[in-house]
Design a protein around this motif. Structure first.
Motif, PDB file in Angstrom:
ATOM      1  N   ILE A 116       0.815  -1.221   0.000  1.00 40.53           N
ATOM      2  CA  ILE A 116       0.000   0.000   0.000  1.00 40.53           C
ATOM      3  C   ILE A 116       0.848   1.270   0.000  1.00 40.53           C
ATOM      4  O   ILE A 116       0.293   2.373  -0.052  1.00 40.53           O
ATOM      5  CB  ILE A 116      -0.963   0.043   1.211  1.00 40.53           C
ATOM      6  CG1 ILE A 116      -0.181   0.068   2.529  1.00 40.53           C
ATOM      7  CG2 ILE A 116      -1.936  -1.117   1.169  1.00 40.53           C
ATOM      8  CD1 ILE A 116      -1.047   0.309   3.752  1.00 40.53           C
ATOM      9  N   ASN A 117       2.162   1.133   0.055  1.00 38.22           N
ATOM     10  CA  ASN A 117       3.009   2.323   0.188  1.00 38.22           C
ATOM     11  C   ASN A 117       4.053   2.439  -0.906  1.00 38.22           C
ATOM     12  O   ASN A 117       5.010   3.194  -0.784  1.00 38.22           O
ATOM     13  CB  ASN A 117       3.688   2.347   1.559  1.00 38.22           C
ATOM     14  CG  ASN A 117       4.510   1.091   1.829  1.00 38.22           C
ATOM     15  OD1 ASN A 117       4.665   0.239   0.959  1.00 38.22           O
ATOM     16  ND2 ASN A 117       5.031   0.980   3.045  1.00 38.22           N
ATOM     17  N   ASP A 121       1.041   1.788  -5.927  1.00 35.35           N
ATOM     18  CA  ASP A 121      -0.160   1.615  -5.109  1.00 35.35           C
ATOM     19  C   ASP A 121      -1.058   2.842  -5.152  1.00 35.35           C
ATOM     20  O   ASP A 121      -2.270   2.745  -4.937  1.00 35.35           O
ATOM     21  CB  ASP A 121       0.222   1.334  -3.652  1.00 35.35           C
ATOM     22  CG  ASP A 121       0.948   0.010  -3.489  1.00 35.35           C
ATOM     23  OD1 ASP A 121       0.587  -0.945  -4.206  1.00 35.35           O
ATOM     24  OD2 ASP A 121       1.863  -0.067  -2.660  1.00 35.35           O
ATOM     25  N   THR A 122      -0.482   3.986  -5.439  1.00 37.17           N
ATOM     26  CA  THR A 122      -1.281   5.210  -5.492  1.00 37.17           C
ATOM     27  C   THR A 122      -2.060   5.320  -6.799  1.00 37.17           C
ATOM     28  O   THR A 122      -2.985   6.122  -6.901  1.00 37.17           O
ATOM     29  CB  THR A 122      -0.383   6.449  -5.342  1.00 37.17           C
ATOM     30  OG1 THR A 122       0.551   6.487  -6.434  1.00 37.17           O
ATOM     31  CG2 THR A 122       0.399   6.400  -4.034  1.00 37.17           C
ATOM     32  N   THR A 136     -10.604  -3.791  -2.718  1.00 40.55           N
ATOM     33  CA  THR A 136      -9.229  -4.246  -2.689  1.00 40.55           C
ATOM     34  C   THR A 136      -8.929  -4.876  -1.333  1.00 40.55           C
ATOM     35  O   THR A 136      -9.536  -4.522  -0.323  1.00 40.55           O
ATOM     36  CB  THR A 136      -8.237  -3.094  -2.958  1.00 40.55           C
ATOM     37  OG1 THR A 136      -6.896  -3.607  -2.945  1.00 40.55           O
ATOM     38  CG2 THR A 136      -8.366  -1.994  -1.922  1.00 40.55           C
ATOM     39  N   PRO A 138      -5.386  -5.607   0.524  1.00 39.89           N
ATOM     40  CA  PRO A 138      -3.919  -5.590   0.516  1.00 39.89           C
ATOM     41  C   PRO A 138      -3.329  -6.555   1.552  1.00 39.89           C
ATOM     42  O   PRO A 138      -3.834  -6.680   2.662  1.00 39.89           O
ATOM     43  CB  PRO A 138      -3.581  -4.141   0.867  1.00 39.89           C
ATOM     44  CG  PRO A 138      -4.766  -3.639   1.630  1.00 39.89           C
ATOM     45  CD  PRO A 138      -5.961  -4.388   1.109  1.00 39.89           C
ATOM     46  N   ASP A 152       0.372   4.772   7.032  1.00 42.00           N
ATOM     47  CA  ASP A 152       0.187   4.302   5.663  1.00 42.00           C
ATOM     48  C   ASP A 152      -1.223   3.750   5.460  1.00 42.00           C
ATOM     49  O   ASP A 152      -1.855   4.009   4.426  1.00 42.00           O
ATOM     50  CB  ASP A 152       1.215   3.215   5.334  1.00 42.00           C
ATOM     51  CG  ASP A 152       2.628   3.746   5.173  1.00 42.00           C
ATOM     52  OD1 ASP A 152       2.776   4.971   4.993  1.00 42.00           O
ATOM     53  OD2 ASP A 152       3.575   2.936   5.237  1.00 42.00           O
ATOM     54  N   MET A 153      -1.713   3.005   6.441  1.00 35.92           N
ATOM     55  CA  MET A 153      -3.044   2.421   6.298  1.00 35.92           C
ATOM     56  C   MET A 153      -4.125   3.497   6.346  1.00 35.92           C
ATOM     57  O   MET A 153      -5.102   3.440   5.592  1.00 35.92           O
ATOM     58  CB  MET A 153      -3.284   1.384   7.396  1.00 35.92           C
ATOM     59  CG  MET A 153      -4.608   0.643   7.266  1.00 35.92           C
ATOM     60  SD  MET A 153      -4.774  -0.273   5.714  1.00 35.92           S
ATOM     61  CE  MET A 153      -3.741  -1.682   6.077  1.00 35.92           C
ATOM     62  N   PHE A 156      -4.130   5.092   2.961  1.00 35.52           N
ATOM     63  CA  PHE A 156      -4.674   4.180   1.964  1.00 35.52           C
ATOM     64  C   PHE A 156      -6.190   4.117   2.065  1.00 35.52           C
ATOM     65  O   PHE A 156      -6.908   4.173   1.056  1.00 35.52           O
ATOM     66  CB  PHE A 156      -4.065   2.791   2.169  1.00 35.52           C
ATOM     67  CG  PHE A 156      -4.493   1.775   1.150  1.00 35.52           C
ATOM     68  CD1 PHE A 156      -3.904   1.746  -0.109  1.00 35.52           C
ATOM     69  CD2 PHE A 156      -5.484   0.854   1.437  1.00 35.52           C
ATOM     70  CE1 PHE A 156      -4.299   0.818  -1.057  1.00 35.52           C
ATOM     71  CE2 PHE A 156      -5.883  -0.087   0.494  1.00 35.52           C
ATOM     72  CZ  PHE A 156      -5.278  -0.100  -0.751  1.00 35.52           C
ATOM     73  N   ARG A 159      -7.882   7.440   0.784  1.00 38.82           N
ATOM     74  CA  ARG A 159      -7.942   7.540  -0.669  1.00 38.82           C
ATOM     75  C   ARG A 159      -8.947   6.538  -1.238  1.00 38.82           C
ATOM     76  O   ARG A 159      -9.693   6.858  -2.178  1.00 38.82           O
ATOM     77  CB  ARG A 159      -6.557   7.286  -1.275  1.00 38.82           C
ATOM     78  CG  ARG A 159      -6.513   7.355  -2.799  1.00 38.82           C
ATOM     79  CD  ARG A 159      -6.929   8.714  -3.332  1.00 38.82           C
ATOM     80  NE  ARG A 159      -6.857   8.749  -4.800  1.00 38.82           N
ATOM     81  CZ  ARG A 159      -7.226   9.786  -5.548  1.00 38.82           C
ATOM     82  NH1 ARG A 159      -7.685  10.894  -4.972  1.00 38.82           N
ATOM     83  NH2 ARG A 159      -7.134   9.739  -6.870  1.00 38.82           N
ATOM     84  N   ALA A 160      -8.977   5.336  -0.663  1.00 39.34           N
ATOM     85  CA  ALA A 160      -9.947   4.341  -1.121  1.00 39.34           C
ATOM     86  C   ALA A 160     -11.360   4.881  -0.970  1.00 39.34           C
ATOM     87  O   ALA A 160     -12.185   4.767  -1.897  1.00 39.34           O
ATOM     88  CB  ALA A 160      -9.776   3.044  -0.336  1.00 39.34           C
ATOM     89  N   VAL A 167     -12.321  -1.603   1.317  1.00 39.61           N
ATOM     90  CA  VAL A 167     -11.087  -2.303   1.669  1.00 39.61           C
ATOM     91  C   VAL A 167     -11.421  -3.516   2.533  1.00 39.61           C
ATOM     92  O   VAL A 167     -12.056  -3.390   3.578  1.00 39.61           O
ATOM     93  CB  VAL A 167     -10.107  -1.375   2.412  1.00 39.61           C
ATOM     94  CG1 VAL A 167      -8.860  -2.156   2.839  1.00 39.61           C
ATOM     95  CG2 VAL A 167      -9.720  -0.195   1.523  1.00 39.61           C
TER      96      VAL A 167
END
Length: 620
Positions: A116-117, A121-122, A136, A138, A152-153, A156, A159-160, A167
């Motif tokens: 995810i980082n 991934d972006t 998704t 991950p 990071d999560m 993520f 943005r999701a 997720v």
């Protein structure tokens, strides 16, 4: 992702082992296999071989059913924003509660991913959201995460959610750990941290636990903790063989991952899904989207991807999560993934029926190779799905006749073949369709009691496709010029789950509020198809709008060389349908070339999701 290792210790299935040792031998082989490498694909292969080995033990009569487990809990049914519901209001599939409390059916389609980082991934979700993907999972589970992992999560998930992605949150790092206070405390921290995030779809507790020999008693307390902390999302586990029956009290969603290619025919997923359906839990399918090494010398073909996915639909799966999507690695065949994208777009057009409708019983076909299913849709039409599961090559017979118990029909179309009319007969009680399918082929028919029209009540409406019901390419509204914005994750699509007229509405989504970030839509030519508009004439413009949460803004810009209006009209929405009306006057000498193209453009200019329906321009 690293390439698959070839030096893998494969498991052998015991053929004549005493009952008390059969399952243990499978597990011992798995433990030796797992010591070969820590490669993720190798780990999955070891667990899969072990699960298949143990399934052979069961088929040989070697029982391993656990005792003393509690009765399974019902699917979570707390009706709060973000909650995932099953069979809500009698519907066949899943539904999600929006921030405004409204419930809409969902049939998420997506993929596993590895990280995810990383830079790709972006962009991965940006690439797939335009193809109607929305899920998704991950592989980043950690039982002892540091602050960077949480950061990071969080990013993520944010943005999701902005992309309308869900997720599938993995907790599999906890699956083999004990249930000590420290382990349960670490799990509690993660669930409490993320449980209120609107992007969370489900809690993924274990990955093929049967193959690893994870005792149900080790997972039951973890499941109980998750359900206690979050009564709004389901808990899932994935299985490849017959082990799901041993874990029913500690899951809400059974994931099934048959990977038949090339060792078996693609149609064998049908039997696998049916064997799990009898367990009574909703099923999530994990179709194969990889191959080229290890036990899978090639990946599925284009036709095999389509057939396996549609067989999932015919077996009432409630979500689809392909294994695996990895930029530059899986799938190796871009055209196979493009077929998955194509199927995803088709599923988005069927969601209102497959997830929100009712399955019709007593559908019959006169060809054993033809698998069929039918669902009522929200507009009283019927969606009929047909797949040819024949295993004898292209030459085997594909002629079939299907009978659907349905009061009457005005029309039948092949929905993804340019909505072409299909011959049918009806005796007032049953609709009969005769057609032809090659092996592996699929087809979707729509049976309508009353043929759809695309006009609003006032036949003088000058807008083409005003209710967004015409779309020969799945999801793409016909009769509009479309200009992309600055954010690659912005989308526009036909949405059959919600409307004020006809079957569909237009859905616009923006990840961010930057001006110009989203798509701008310009309706097709008005007027008498190529002729201009008279000067100093009055018109009434109207449209219905609705926001997902309320507060979203849609901006309408009319061309000032046609209409006497200079300022853009900004409409602030609520979470209920509302009508926006405006009286327009043409200027004295309107400049209206090419039949008044570009007379209007509109766009969602804030972050969020909105729906539009019944766009109208009539003489005042």
């Amino acid at each position: 992702m690293r390439f698959l290792k070839t030096a893998i210790l494969l498991l052998s299935i015991p053929t004549s082992v005493a009952s008390s040792h059969c399952h243990e031998n499978c597990l011992q082989s798995a433990r030796r296999c797992l010591k070969v490498d820590d490669n993720l694909m190798v780990i999955r292969s070891c667990k899969r071989e072990s699960a298949n080995c143990r399934d052979s033990c069961r088929k040989a009569g070697h029982d391993d059913n656990p005792v003393g487990l509690p009765a399974p809990l019902p699917f979570p049914d707390k009706h709060v924003p973000g909650a995932i519901l099953h069979q809500h209001e009698g519907a066949a599939g899943l539904a999600r509660v929006g921030q405004d409390g409204e419930t809409l059916p969902i049939l998420p389609v997506g993929y596993y991913q590895y990280t995810i980082n990383q830079p790709h991934d972006t962009t991965l979700a940006n690439e797939e959201v335009i193809h109607s993907m929305s899920l998704t999972a991950p592989y980043v589970s950690s039982a002892s995460p540091d602050q960077k992992w949480f950061d990071d999560m969080d990013a993520f998930l944010d943005r999701a959610h902005a992309l309308n992605f869900l997720v599938h949150f993995q907790l599999i790092a906890f699956e083999t750990l004990d249930n000590s206070d420290s382990v349960m405390a670490n799990m509690t921290v993660q669930i409490n941290h993320f449980k209120d995030h609107p992007a969370i779809f489900a809690w993924y507790l274990a990955d093929e636990p049967d193959g690893q020999g994870i005792e149900p008693s080790l997972l039951q307390p973890k499941y109980d903790l998750i359900r206690q902390l979050d009564p709004t999302r389901p808990v899932s586990m994935v299985f490849c063989a017959g082990g799901a029956a041993n874990y029913l009290s500690m899951l809400d969603l059974i994931m099934v991952d048959p990977y038949p290619i090339p060792g078996s025919h693609a149609a064998t997923v049908d039997d696998t899904l049916k064997s799990v359906a009898v367990l009574g839990k909703p099923i999530m399918m994990v179709p194969q989207a990889f191959g080229g090494g290890e036990n899978w010398s090639r990946g599925p073909s284009i036709r095999e991807e389509r057939l396996m996915t549609y067989l999932g639909l015919l077996n009432d799966v409630v979500a689809i999560q392909y294994f695996v999507r990895s930029t530059g690695a899986f799938p190796y065949a871009p055209n196979a993934w493009n077929e998955i994208r194509k199927v995803s777009g088709e599923i988005s057009m069927l969601t209102s029926a497959l997830a929100g409708g009712t399955r019709i019983k007593d559908i019959t076909a006169d060809n054993d190779n033809i698998s069929v299913g039918a669902w009522t849709d929200r507009d009283d039409s019927v969606v009929l799905v047909v797949a040819n599961i024949g295993q004898e090559g292209l030459k085997s017979s594909g002629m079939f006749t299907v009978e659907i118990p349905f009061a009457d029909a005005d029309s039948v179309i092949s929905q993804f073949e340019d909505s072409e009319s299909v011959d049918f007969s009806s005796d007032g009680k049953t609709v009969t369709i005769m057609d032809y399918l090659r092996n592996y082929d699929t087809r979707v028919y729509r049976i309508e009691k009353t043929k759809q029209t695309n006009k609003i009540t006032d036949d003088d409406n000058m807008v083409y496709n005003p209710s967004f019901d015409v779309a020969l390419v799945p999801g793409i509204i016909d009769g509009n010029y479309v200009s992309p914005g600055s954010d690659d994750g912005a989308t526009f699509a036909q949405d059959g789950r919600i409307s004020t007229n006809g079957r569909n509405s237009l859905r616009l989504s923006n990840p961010v509020s930057d001006q110009g970030a989203g798509f701008s839509i310009a309706p097709y030519t008005i007027g008498d198809w190529g002729h201009g508009l008279d000067g100093s004439s009055k018109f009434k413009f109207s449209v219905n709008l609705k926001g997902a949460e309320g507060g979203e803004e849609v901006t309408f810009s009319f061309t000032n060389t046609i209409f006497d209006i200079d300022e853009a009209q900004v409409v602030k929405l609520t979470s209920e349908w509302q009508a926006f009306e405006l009286t327009l006057t043409t200027i004295e000498e309107p400049v209206c070339p090419y039949g008044c193209r570009s007379w209007l453009s509109y766009a969602l200019t804030t972050a969020g999701t909105v729906w539009l329906d019944e766009l109208s321009l009539v003489a005042a």
